[in-house]
Design a protein around this motif. Sequence first.
Motif, PDB file in Angstrom:
ATOM      1  N   CYS A 175      -5.332  -7.520  -6.519  1.00 36.79           N
ATOM      2  CA  CYS A 175      -4.255  -6.808  -6.423  1.00 36.79           C
ATOM      3  C   CYS A 175      -3.379  -6.925  -6.249  1.00 36.79           C
ATOM      4  O   CYS A 175      -3.022  -7.330  -5.378  1.00 36.79           O
ATOM      5  CB  CYS A 175      -5.174  -5.028  -5.186  1.00 36.79           C
ATOM      6  SG  CYS A 175      -3.875  -3.445  -4.438  1.00 36.79           S
TER       7      CYS A 175
ATOM      8  N   VAL B  45       0.602  -1.137  -0.451  1.00 43.20           N
ATOM      9  CA  VAL B  45       0.177  -0.196  -0.055  1.00 43.20           C
ATOM     10  C   VAL B  45       1.033   1.140  -0.365  1.00 43.20           C
ATOM     11  O   VAL B  45       1.816   1.265   0.951  1.00 43.20           O
ATOM     12  CB  VAL B  45      -1.140  -0.003   1.335  1.00 43.20           C
ATOM     13  CG1 VAL B  45      -1.502   1.092   1.302  1.00 43.20           C
ATOM     14  CG2 VAL B  45      -1.626  -1.024   1.004  1.00 43.20           C
TER      15      VAL B  45
ATOM     16  N   ARG C 249      -7.778  -3.492  -1.496  1.00 43.26           N
ATOM     17  CA  ARG C 249      -7.200  -5.120  -1.228  1.00 43.26           C
ATOM     18  C   ARG C 249      -6.716  -6.703  -2.418  1.00 43.26           C
ATOM     19  O   ARG C 249      -5.826  -7.129  -2.604  1.00 43.26           O
ATOM     20  CB  ARG C 249      -6.305  -5.464   0.049  1.00 43.26           C
ATOM     21  CG  ARG C 249      -5.701  -3.589   0.478  1.00 43.26           C
ATOM     22  CD  ARG C 249      -5.677  -4.596   2.000  1.00 43.26           C
ATOM     23  NE  ARG C 249      -5.579  -3.196   2.334  1.00 43.26           N
ATOM     24  CZ  ARG C 249      -5.952  -1.689   2.605  1.00 43.26           C
ATOM     25  NH1 ARG C 249      -6.765  -1.857   2.460  1.00 43.26           N
ATOM     26  NH2 ARG C 249      -5.031  -1.318   3.955  1.00 43.26           N
TER      27      ARG C 249
ATOM     28  N   ARG D 212      -3.246   5.055  -2.472  1.00 40.65           N
ATOM     29  CA  ARG D 212      -4.263   5.680  -2.073  1.00 40.65           C
ATOM     30  C   ARG D 212      -3.755   6.825  -1.552  1.00 40.65           C
ATOM     31  O   ARG D 212      -2.648   7.092  -1.037  1.00 40.65           O
ATOM     32  CB  ARG D 212      -4.992   5.471  -0.930  1.00 40.65           C
ATOM     33  CG  ARG D 212      -4.149   5.479   0.284  1.00 40.65           C
ATOM     34  CD  ARG D 212      -4.601   4.531   1.835  1.00 40.65           C
ATOM     35  NE  ARG D 212      -3.575   4.594   2.375  1.00 40.65           N
ATOM     36  CZ  ARG D 212      -3.525   3.896   3.808  1.00 40.65           C
ATOM     37  NH1 ARG D 212      -3.771   3.140   3.587  1.00 40.65           N
ATOM     38  NH2 ARG D 212      -3.214   4.440   5.073  1.00 40.65           N
TER      39      ARG D 212
ATOM     40  N   ARG E  19      -5.220   0.556  -8.216  1.00 39.33           N
ATOM     41  CA  ARG E  19      -4.146  -0.055  -8.369  1.00 39.33           C
ATOM     42  C   ARG E  19      -3.621  -0.161  -9.486  1.00 39.33           C
ATOM     43  O   ARG E  19      -3.694  -0.456 -10.445  1.00 39.33           O
ATOM     44  CB  ARG E  19      -5.564  -1.222  -8.290  1.00 39.33           C
ATOM     45  CG  ARG E  19      -6.197  -1.168  -7.230  1.00 39.33           C
ATOM     46  CD  ARG E  19      -6.781  -2.469  -5.791  1.00 39.33           C
ATOM     47  NE  ARG E  19      -7.488  -2.841  -7.591  1.00 39.33           N
ATOM     48  CZ  ARG E  19      -8.674  -3.888  -6.641  1.00 39.33           C
ATOM     49  NH1 ARG E  19      -8.792  -3.904  -5.649  1.00 39.33           N
ATOM     50  NH2 ARG E  19      -9.331  -4.312  -7.660  1.00 39.33           N
TER      51      ARG E  19
ATOM     52  N   LEU F 288      -1.644  -0.983  -3.596  1.00 39.77           N
ATOM     53  CA  LEU F 288      -2.852   0.090  -3.941  1.00 39.77           C
ATOM     54  C   LEU F 288      -2.418   1.141  -3.789  1.00 39.77           C
ATOM     55  O   LEU F 288      -1.422   1.551  -2.669  1.00 39.77           O
ATOM     56  CB  LEU F 288      -3.884  -0.599  -2.626  1.00 39.77           C
ATOM     57  CG  LEU F 288      -4.697   0.148  -2.541  1.00 39.77           C
ATOM     58  CD1 LEU F 288      -5.670   0.936  -2.820  1.00 39.77           C
ATOM     59  CD2 LEU F 288      -5.352  -0.176  -0.629  1.00 39.77           C
TER      60      LEU F 288
END
Length: 335
Positions: A53, A15, A103, A58, A45, A56
Amino acid sequence: MKTSVFGAVHLGYLVIETQRFSDWARFGTDAIGMHRDDLGSGVMRFRLDDQECRFLLRRGPAEDVVATGWHIDDHASFEQIEARIRAHGVPVVRGSAEEAELRGVERLLRFPGPKGITQEIYTTPLKSAEPLLMVSSGWVTGDAGLGHVAITSTKPERLRGYFDTVFDARLTDFIDETISGVKLKVRFLRVNERHHSIAVAAVRGLPIDPVRTRVQHLNIQADSLDDLARSYQRVHELGFDMALSVGQHTNDKELSYYARTPSGFEWEVGWNPIVVDESTWEPATHQGISIWGHTPVGQTIIDKLDQFRLGARSLTRPEKTVPALSGAPGPGRRR
């Protein structure tokens, strides 16, 4: 006696928190050659294979990896890892349905990790029915997992202890290297057949960390030498910074290069590393990171000075660890 979960653990996803979505879209899709899915203004993604995924992204200010996701083969191993963490008094949080969906996984748990990188475990990765749309022909994942993560640390023994306690990580080997007069020792840890899923680099004799980000680099493995060469060319042509040119490592014999991501940490694309044979492998110490190549690209004296400034600054900034999970490795395991 503790039952080992070694071999049932695989690096599954990462992430990344960033504000640079357009740069990351170009970097991941057009330069590196991954499949991209845009899930809204604040979520993106990347895929490498049939799993929904692998990365990821964000929206947020960190410009860094903020969580590492580990695929656990079976429910028994998953529950054993959870029990270990709870037994050491470390908080475990169950991921929400929305977090698991983002995810592309089921049965998600998270808990604190070294350097403030949240560790997440899950049992079942969801598969996508959508065909991969990417310029690369493919990536090597499977039982070896996604690739690896490299971390610089002022407390390498604690990181070694952490991944031994949680995942029964095994020491693969060491590398001693001197860069610009600074002596480094790198520990390579494996949790399955991949030569290493975690690398921990430390400055010898000085408790400094010359890297701003929580991770120094991450690695993915190209399916072919042609894919490696073409992605290297695309990184150059699209104007992204190259950190290290193509070279070959001393320990795992992987051929690779390092590009600089829009968030500042490095991204290694590799090809053809050796696979560890558990029946014969013995840890060794290698002198130097590379047999050949891996020369710095475009690095100036200003860049080097900035690194030393960051290192000096780290002396006043305590490194985040998880002491309860960072005890001594099991019997016979070298630091």
